[in-house]
Design a protein around this motif. Structure first.
Motif: not given
Length: 437
Positions: A24-43, A70-78
């Motif tokens: 579960i921890i691995v899944l959580y950390r993977l989600g913390a690095h997936v950018p949200a739609p519409g976000v320019d990751y490089a900028k 980094q505005i990822t899908i888990f940006a708000l976290g807990i």
């Protein structure tokens, strides 16, 4: 601690729980690095390198494991779940209905948990909307030339998709935490909070080494590590400290059986409030700078706030921060521990404190002891939150959210101790060698 984990891996059912928790921890950390739609990751990465965060934004960045900026899908976290839990705990004292549910036992607790989930989703929508609006306006990063280009498509549809994605990410994090609680080891939300904070340690420590000047930064790096170990030892010592109030129960005859006649104690921790006062104080002190940021005013009052309550190293900020921590420590202890209720329960079951009359005198005695131990506990919280910032500010510009700062150390040590205790208790339940002998 390491011995307990080694023994746990040798036990088949505990090994499954530990591996499930790690998955579960691995899944959580993977989600913390997936950018949200519409976000320019490089900028986003470019702005992170150019900017620094502090205050409540830095606190949320820490609790999200670096996913917020980094505005990822888990940006708000807990953070929405933590806020909802604190709000429900405070409302329990004010709303009689919630207080009645709390006294109903498991069914009432399940109902309060359901309310916490609903409030978490509502707060996630609000916080997600605020984060997306701030990112679209370019105000999320200070001193970044491409901050307004992070979200290229500023249409309503893209904004809604981003908010819905972040809200769903918060719900998924809440679900992952509950899975750990049900099928893994320890409290799920606490474990995810632990992982989020620990994930920021390597990068922050390496940044201190890179910015150091003595022996290519290795002296500063080693000094910070040494101070960190000393702080951990201090926090462990104080977190384990408690004042034990002795309680005796009189013998009662029910039918032909005798009940009671035992002696026990009420453990009152020195730090009864935990890390909650630090979170409250940090959140409240961020409000003035937030007002200045969104008002865009250049008047004298806004300049004064920028000079005194933004950097985190000004004497005004330090003094107000310390006073707020002490105040919220007493406030939280007052609402979380009710001496009158404890005294009534003791009287109902025939318990009494030696030398103290049952009823009102017992409640007054408990209140007196609690106030006396809350003073050193609140001062300890204030010092542990401020001293690292002041002492380590010369090493890489540490702020109030420095990895070895008060909030992170308190959470990591508290969660670590509680998790190890749960593992050891489950190991003792499965070890019957002492009874067979």
């Amino acid at each position: 601690m390491f011995t307990a984990f080694a023994r746990a891996f040798k036990t088949p059912d505990l090994r499954k729980k530990l591996l499930f928790t790690l998955g579960i921890i691995v899944l959580y950390r993977l989600g913390a690095h997936v950018p949200a739609p519409g976000v320019d990751y490089a900028k986003v990465q470019q702005c992170i390198d150019q900017s620094d965060s502090g205050g409540l934004l830095g606190l949320m960045q820490m609790f999200s494991g670096g996913a917020l900026l980094q505005i990822t899908i888990f940006a708000l976290g807990i953070m929405p779940y933590i806020t909802a839990s604190i709000i429900l705990q405070l409302l329990t004292v004010v709303i009689p209905r919630l207080e009645a549910l709390k006294k109903e036992g498991q069914s009432g607790t399940a109902k309060i948990t359901q309310y916490t989930r609903y409030l978490t989703v509502a707060l996630a929508i609000l916080q997600g909307t605020g984060l997306v609006a701030t990112a679209r306006s370019g105000a999320l990063f200070q001193n970044c030339s491409v901050a307004d280009q992070i979200v290229a498509d500023k249409s309503i549809f893209t904004t809604l998709v981003m908010v819905i994605t972040m809200t769903a990410g918060t719900a998924a994090v809440m679900w992952l935490g509950e899975l750990i609680t049900d099928r893994g080891i320890g409290n799920g939300m606490s474990i995810l909070m632990f992982i989020s904070i620990a994930a920021t340690f390597p990068g922050a420590l390496w940044a201190i080494k890179e910015s150091g000047k003595l022996a290519d930064g290795w002296i500063e790096f080693g000094t910070v590590i040494l101070v960190g170990f000393v702080m951990v030892a201090l926090v462990v010592f104080v977190e384990q400290a408690q004042r034990r109030i002795p309680v005796q129960y009189a013998k009662r005859m029910i039918g032909r059986r005798s009940y009671g006649g035992t002696s026990t104690y009420i453990p009152l921790k020195v730090n009864q409030a935990g890390v909650i006062p630090v979170i409250f104080a940090s959140s409240l002190l961020f409000i003035p700078s937030l007002i200045v940021q969104f008002s865009g005013s250049t008047a004298g009052w806004s300049t004064w706030i920028q000079d005194h309550f933004v950097t985190g190293t000004h004497p005004y900020y330090i003094s107000v921060y310390f006073v707020l921590i002490v105040f919220f420590a007493f406030f939280y202890v007052a609402i979380s521990f009710n001496p009158d209720e404890v005294a009534d329960n003791m009287k109902k079951y025939g318990g009494f404190i030696p030398g103290i009359r049952a009823g009102r005198p017992t409640a007054e005695y408990l209140s007196y002891v609690l106030n006396r131990i809350t003073w050193p506990g609140s001062l300890y919280l204030g010092l542990i939150a401020l001293v690292p910032t002041m002492a380590l500010a010369s090493f890489g510009g540490a702020n109030q959210n420095f990895p070895f700062g008060g909030t992170s150390i308190l959470i990591i040590v508290g969660v670590g101790l509680e998790t190890v205790k749960q593992i050891e208790s489950q190991l003792q339940q499965r070890n019957y060698e002492g009874f067979l002998r």
